[in-house]
Write a protein that holds these residues in place. Structure first.
Motif, PDB file in Angstrom:
ATOM      1  N   HIS A 106     -48.909  17.097  -1.166  1.00 37.32           N
ATOM      2  CA  HIS A 106     -49.849  16.075  -0.711  1.00 37.32           C
ATOM      3  C   HIS A 106     -50.803  15.675  -1.844  1.00 37.32           C
ATOM      4  O   HIS A 106     -51.092  14.485  -2.028  1.00 37.32           O
ATOM      5  N   LEU A 107     -51.275  16.658  -2.603  1.00 32.29           N
ATOM      6  CA  LEU A 107     -52.164  16.386  -3.729  1.00 32.29           C
ATOM      7  C   LEU A 107     -51.469  15.538  -4.792  1.00 32.29           C
ATOM      8  O   LEU A 107     -52.014  14.508  -5.230  1.00 32.29           O
ATOM      9  N   CYS A 108     -50.284  15.946  -5.205  1.00 31.00           N
ATOM     10  CA  CYS A 108     -49.564  15.205  -6.253  1.00 31.00           C
ATOM     11  C   CYS A 108     -49.149  13.817  -5.776  1.00 31.00           C
ATOM     12  O   CYS A 108     -49.197  12.853  -6.534  1.00 31.00           O
ATOM     13  N   GLY A 109     -48.768  13.705  -4.506  1.00 35.28           N
ATOM     14  CA  GLY A 109     -48.453  12.390  -3.945  1.00 35.28           C
ATOM     15  C   GLY A 109     -49.677  11.493  -3.912  1.00 35.28           C
ATOM     16  O   GLY A 109     -49.596  10.293  -4.169  1.00 35.28           O
ATOM     17  N   GLY A 110     -50.840  12.075  -3.619  1.00 34.59           N
ATOM     18  CA  GLY A 110     -52.086  11.299  -3.631  1.00 34.59           C
ATOM     19  C   GLY A 110     -52.437  10.808  -5.021  1.00 34.59           C
ATOM     20  O   GLY A 110     -52.890   9.672  -5.189  1.00 34.59           O
ATOM     21  N   ILE A 111     -52.207  11.650  -6.028  1.00 36.59           N
ATOM     22  CA  ILE A 111     -52.456  11.227  -7.410  1.00 36.59           C
ATOM     23  C   ILE A 111     -51.513  10.094  -7.784  1.00 36.59           C
ATOM     24  O   ILE A 111     -51.912   9.118  -8.435  1.00 36.59           O
ATOM     25  N   ARG A 112     -50.265  10.194  -7.349  1.00 36.10           N
ATOM     26  CA  ARG A 112     -49.287   9.118  -7.595  1.00 36.10           C
ATOM     27  C   ARG A 112     -49.773   7.805  -6.973  1.00 36.10           C
ATOM     28  O   ARG A 112     -49.693   6.741  -7.591  1.00 36.10           O
ATOM     29  N   HIS A 113     -50.297   7.893  -5.778  1.00 38.05           N
ATOM     30  CA  HIS A 113     -50.803   6.680  -5.118  1.00 38.05           C
ATOM     31  C   HIS A 113     -52.047   6.142  -5.815  1.00 38.05           C
ATOM     32  O   HIS A 113     -52.254   4.928  -5.851  1.00 38.05           O
ATOM     33  N   LEU A 114     -52.879   7.019  -6.348  1.00 35.96           N
ATOM     34  CA  LEU A 114     -54.037   6.548  -7.120  1.00 35.96           C
ATOM     35  C   LEU A 114     -53.595   5.762  -8.347  1.00 35.96           C
ATOM     36  O   LEU A 114     -54.207   4.753  -8.697  1.00 35.96           O
ATOM     37  N   VAL A 115     -52.536   6.230  -9.002  1.00 40.03           N
ATOM     38  CA  VAL A 115     -52.001   5.487 -10.148  1.00 40.03           C
ATOM     39  C   VAL A 115     -51.473   4.130  -9.672  1.00 40.03           C
ATOM     40  O   VAL A 115     -51.701   3.105 -10.318  1.00 40.03           O
ATOM     41  N   TRP A 116     -50.799   4.119  -8.546  1.00 37.51           N
ATOM     42  CA  TRP A 116     -50.304   2.843  -8.017  1.00 37.51           C
ATOM     43  C   TRP A 116     -51.449   1.899  -7.672  1.00 37.51           C
ATOM     44  O   TRP A 116     -51.305   0.683  -7.776  1.00 37.51           O
ATOM     45  N   ASP A 117     -52.596   2.460  -7.252  1.00 38.97           N
ATOM     46  CA  ASP A 117     -53.752   1.606  -6.938  1.00 38.97           C
ATOM     47  C   ASP A 117     -54.273   0.878  -8.165  1.00 38.97           C
ATOM     48  O   ASP A 117     -54.984  -0.120  -8.033  1.00 38.97           O
ATOM     49  N   THR A 118     -53.934   1.373  -9.350  1.00 35.99           N
ATOM     50  CA  THR A 118     -54.321   0.682 -10.583  1.00 35.99           C
ATOM     51  C   THR A 118     -53.274  -0.358 -10.977  1.00 35.99           C
ATOM     52  O   THR A 118     -53.346  -0.907 -12.066  1.00 35.99           O
ATOM     53  N   VAL A 119     -52.314  -0.594 -10.109  1.00 35.52           N
ATOM     54  CA  VAL A 119     -51.220  -1.556 -10.300  1.00 35.52           C
ATOM     55  C   VAL A 119     -50.381  -1.176 -11.524  1.00 35.52           C
ATOM     56  O   VAL A 119     -50.044  -2.005 -12.354  1.00 35.52           O
ATOM     57  N   HIS A 120     -50.058   0.108 -11.622  1.00 27.99           N
ATOM     58  CA  HIS A 120     -49.177   0.618 -12.666  1.00 27.99           C
ATOM     59  C   HIS A 120     -48.065   1.434 -12.025  1.00 27.99           C
ATOM     60  O   HIS A 120     -48.264   2.030 -10.963  1.00 27.99           O
ATOM     61  N   GLY A 121     -46.916   1.471 -12.683  1.00 33.90           N
ATOM     62  CA  GLY A 121     -45.829   2.336 -12.247  1.00 33.90           C
ATOM     63  C   GLY A 121     -44.972   1.786 -11.128  1.00 33.90           C
ATOM     64  O   GLY A 121     -44.378   2.567 -10.392  1.00 33.90           O
ATOM     65  N   PHE A 122     -44.865   0.472 -11.017  1.00 38.99           N
ATOM     66  CA  PHE A 122     -44.062  -0.110  -9.947  1.00 38.99           C
ATOM     67  C   PHE A 122     -42.653  -0.491 -10.379  1.00 38.99           C
ATOM     68  O   PHE A 122     -41.889  -1.014  -9.578  1.00 38.99           O
ATOM     69  N   GLU A 123     -42.317  -0.252 -11.644  1.00 40.68           N
ATOM     70  CA  GLU A 123     -40.942  -0.514 -12.066  1.00 40.68           C
ATOM     71  C   GLU A 123     -40.053   0.530 -11.396  1.00 40.68           C
ATOM     72  O   GLU A 123     -40.462   1.670 -11.205  1.00 40.68           O
ATOM     73  N   LEU A 124     -38.845   0.169 -11.070  1.00 42.52           N
ATOM     74  CA  LEU A 124     -37.962   1.062 -10.318  1.00 42.52           C
ATOM     75  C   LEU A 124     -37.777   2.398 -11.039  1.00 42.52           C
ATOM     76  O   LEU A 124     -37.837   3.461 -10.415  1.00 42.52           O
ATOM     77  N   ARG A 125     -37.597   2.356 -12.343  1.00 42.24           N
ATOM     78  CA  ARG A 125     -37.423   3.594 -13.115  1.00 42.24           C
ATOM     79  C   ARG A 125     -38.691   4.454 -13.024  1.00 42.24           C
ATOM     80  O   ARG A 125     -38.613   5.669 -12.828  1.00 42.24           O
ATOM     81  N   SER A 126     -39.858   3.844 -13.147  1.00 42.62           N
ATOM     82  CA  SER A 126     -41.124   4.582 -13.065  1.00 42.62           C
ATOM     83  C   SER A 126     -41.335   5.188 -11.686  1.00 42.62           C
ATOM     84  O   SER A 126     -41.877   6.292 -11.556  1.00 42.62           O
ATOM     85  N   ILE A 127     -40.919   4.471 -10.656  1.00 47.94           N
ATOM     86  CA  ILE A 127     -41.070   4.972  -9.289  1.00 47.94           C
ATOM     87  C   ILE A 127     -40.264   6.253  -9.103  1.00 47.94           C
ATOM     88  O   ILE A 127     -40.743   7.236  -8.534  1.00 47.94           O
ATOM     89  N   TYR A 128     -39.026   6.269  -9.612  1.00 48.12           N
ATOM     90  CA  TYR A 128     -38.199   7.458  -9.474  1.00 48.12           C
ATOM     91  C   TYR A 128     -38.692   8.590 -10.365  1.00 48.12           C
ATOM     92  O   TYR A 128     -38.691   9.758  -9.950  1.00 48.12           O
ATOM     93  N   ILE A 129     -39.140   8.282 -11.571  1.00 41.72           N
ATOM     94  CA  ILE A 129     -39.671   9.319 -12.455  1.00 41.72           C
ATOM     95  C   ILE A 129     -40.917   9.947 -11.824  1.00 41.72           C
ATOM     96  O   ILE A 129     -41.055  11.173 -11.779  1.00 41.72           O
ATOM     97  N   SER A 130     -41.822   9.114 -11.315  1.00 39.49           N
ATOM     98  CA  SER A 130     -43.046   9.663 -10.709  1.00 39.49           C
ATOM     99  C   SER A 130     -42.725  10.425  -9.424  1.00 39.49           C
ATOM    100  O   SER A 130     -43.364  11.444  -9.122  1.00 39.49           O
TER     101      SER A 130
END
Length: 141
Positions: free
Chosen positions: A91-115
């Motif tokens: 839950h913590l790591c998923g929340g950090i991932r969502h915080l990064v997404w809130d900065t409008v970063h990491g939405f490329e398909l490759r980045s989504i799978y890596i994250s």
């Protein structure tokens, strides 16, 4: 009720499938992690209730505390605690991932799978580290 036969010269309507996606859908990493994030949130809420029970037992005296401690150190209690630990880190790591997404970063398909895989790997590593540290501290007493 009996279905009426089709009029002469017309074919009976074929039953339509409920959804074409039902037959071809395969869960993706993103959907599994999304569902897991919600499930871990619910599990952590239940674990918070367990924490309150544990603290209340400690405040109530040695006998109630001993009962709760016996439950926690049993193999079933250890499995539950391990699951709660993994749920916390997932839950913590998923929340950090969502915080990064809130900065409008990491939405490329490759980045989504890596994250996504990074969240799973980091959760496993953090859980193993926390349990190893706990066993080390318990063993050094």
């Amino acid at each position: 009720m009996d279905a009426k036969p089709p009029p002469l010269g017309k074919k009976a309507p074929r039953p339509r499938p409920l959804s074409p996606n039902i037959q071809i859908y395969r869960p993706q990493l993103t959907s599994v992690l999304s569902i897991a994030n919600r499930a871990t949130g619910v599990l952590l809420s239940l674990a918070a209730i367990g924490l309150v029970i544990w603290i209340s037992a400690a405040a109530a005296g040695p006998e109630p505390y001993a009962v709760i401690q016996r439950a926690l150190v049993s193999w079933a209690g250890q499995v539950v605690l391990f699951g709660v630990t993994f749920s916390f880190f997932l839950h913590l790591c998923g929340g950090i991932r969502h915080l990064v997404w809130d900065t409008v970063h990491g939405f490329e398909l490759r980045s989504i799978y890596i994250s996504g895989w990074s969240v799973v790997a980091a959760s496993a590593v953090l859980t193993a580290t926390a349990w190893a540290a706990g066993l080390f501290v318990a063993g050094s007493r």
